[in-house]
Design a protein around this motif. Sequence first.
Motif, short mmCIF file in Angstrom:
data_model
loop_
_atom_site.label_atom_id
_atom_site.label_comp_id
_atom_site.label_asym_id
_atom_site.label_seq_id
_atom_site.Cartn_x
_atom_site.Cartn_y
_atom_site.Cartn_z
N TRP A 44 0.84 -1.20 0.00
CA TRP A 44 0.00 0.00 0.00
C TRP A 44 0.87 1.24 0.00
O TRP A 44 1.78 1.37 0.80
CB TRP A 44 -0.91 0.02 1.23
N THR A 45 0.59 2.15 -0.92
CA THR A 45 1.26 3.45 -0.92
C THR A 45 0.23 4.56 -1.00
O THR A 45 -0.81 4.42 -1.66
CB THR A 45 2.23 3.61 -2.11
N LYS A 46 0.52 5.66 -0.32
CA LYS A 46 -0.39 6.81 -0.34
C LYS A 46 -0.14 7.65 -1.57
O LYS A 46 0.99 7.78 -2.03
CB LYS A 46 -0.17 7.67 0.91
N GLY A 47 -1.21 8.23 -2.08
CA GLY A 47 -1.08 9.12 -3.23
C GLY A 47 -2.32 9.99 -3.33
O GLY A 47 -3.16 9.99 -2.42
N TYR A 48 -2.40 10.76 -4.39
CA TYR A 48 -3.62 11.53 -4.60
C TYR A 48 -3.86 11.76 -6.08
O TYR A 48 -2.95 11.73 -6.88
CB TYR A 48 -3.59 12.86 -3.84
N ASP A 49 -5.13 11.95 -6.39
CA ASP A 49 -5.57 12.36 -7.72
C ASP A 49 -6.20 13.72 -7.56
O ASP A 49 -6.32 14.23 -6.45
CB ASP A 49 -6.61 11.38 -8.27
N TRP A 50 -6.59 14.33 -8.67
CA TRP A 50 -7.33 15.59 -8.63
C TRP A 50 -8.78 15.33 -9.02
O TRP A 50 -9.06 14.41 -9.79
CB TRP A 50 -6.72 16.61 -9.57
N ASP A 51 -9.68 16.14 -8.46
CA ASP A 51 -11.09 15.99 -8.84
C ASP A 51 -11.26 16.51 -10.28
O ASP A 51 -10.31 16.99 -10.90
CB ASP A 51 -12.02 16.68 -7.84
N SER A 52 -12.49 16.41 -10.81
CA SER A 52 -12.70 16.65 -12.25
C SER A 52 -12.34 18.07 -12.69
O SER A 52 -11.92 18.28 -13.83
CB SER A 52 -14.15 16.33 -12.63
N ASP A 53 -12.45 19.08 -11.80
CA ASP A 53 -12.04 20.43 -12.22
C ASP A 53 -10.67 20.82 -11.64
O ASP A 53 -10.32 22.00 -11.62
CB ASP A 53 -13.12 21.47 -11.90
N TYR A 54 -9.91 19.84 -11.21
CA TYR A 54 -8.52 20.04 -10.76
C TYR A 54 -8.38 21.08 -9.64
O TYR A 54 -7.42 21.83 -9.60
CB TYR A 54 -7.62 20.41 -11.94
N THR A 55 -9.35 21.12 -8.73
CA THR A 55 -9.25 22.06 -7.62
C THR A 55 -9.01 21.36 -6.28
O THR A 55 -8.42 21.95 -5.38
CB THR A 55 -10.51 22.93 -7.48
N ASN A 56 -9.46 20.13 -6.14
CA ASN A 56 -9.31 19.42 -4.87
C ASN A 56 -8.56 18.11 -5.04
O ASN A 56 -8.78 17.39 -6.00
CB ASN A 56 -10.68 19.12 -4.26
N ARG A 57 -7.71 17.83 -4.07
CA ARG A 57 -7.02 16.54 -4.07
C ARG A 57 -7.96 15.46 -3.54
O ARG A 57 -8.70 15.69 -2.59
CB ARG A 57 -5.80 16.58 -3.16
#
Length: 124
Positions: free
Chosen positions: A81-94
Amino acid sequence: MSELKLCQGPECHTYTTKDRLKGMKDNKTYQTRRRSSMYYGSGNFCSMQCYNDWAETFIDRAVDHFGRLTEPKHLNENNAWTKGYDWDSDYTNRLYVYRNGITKEQRSLTKEQFDDTNYTLNER
Ligand SMILES: [Zn+2]
């Protein structure tokens, strides 16, 4: 004023740069660098050269002291398991996620879980 730290490089004082030349007028010597903060080796070294000098001198003893690996470690579904993040559809929130490198499973994380260095799904 913050306290000055000494570079831990065993050869730091042997590099004859102007900033290392310290002391009274007729009694100047090249000295180990002192800084309020240093960028290398978790803030212990003034340069990569000093970091490498330390490693050349002490790395075998350090590895033996803290435990030399004697057999290979294995990545499996219980420790991948590794932590990461994506962006929401309008690239404002992780959108924080845990990803398993073996099973490719993803699970949502809160920001608090993401920031918590003790929080893990991996077996220890
Ligand atoms: Zn140094």
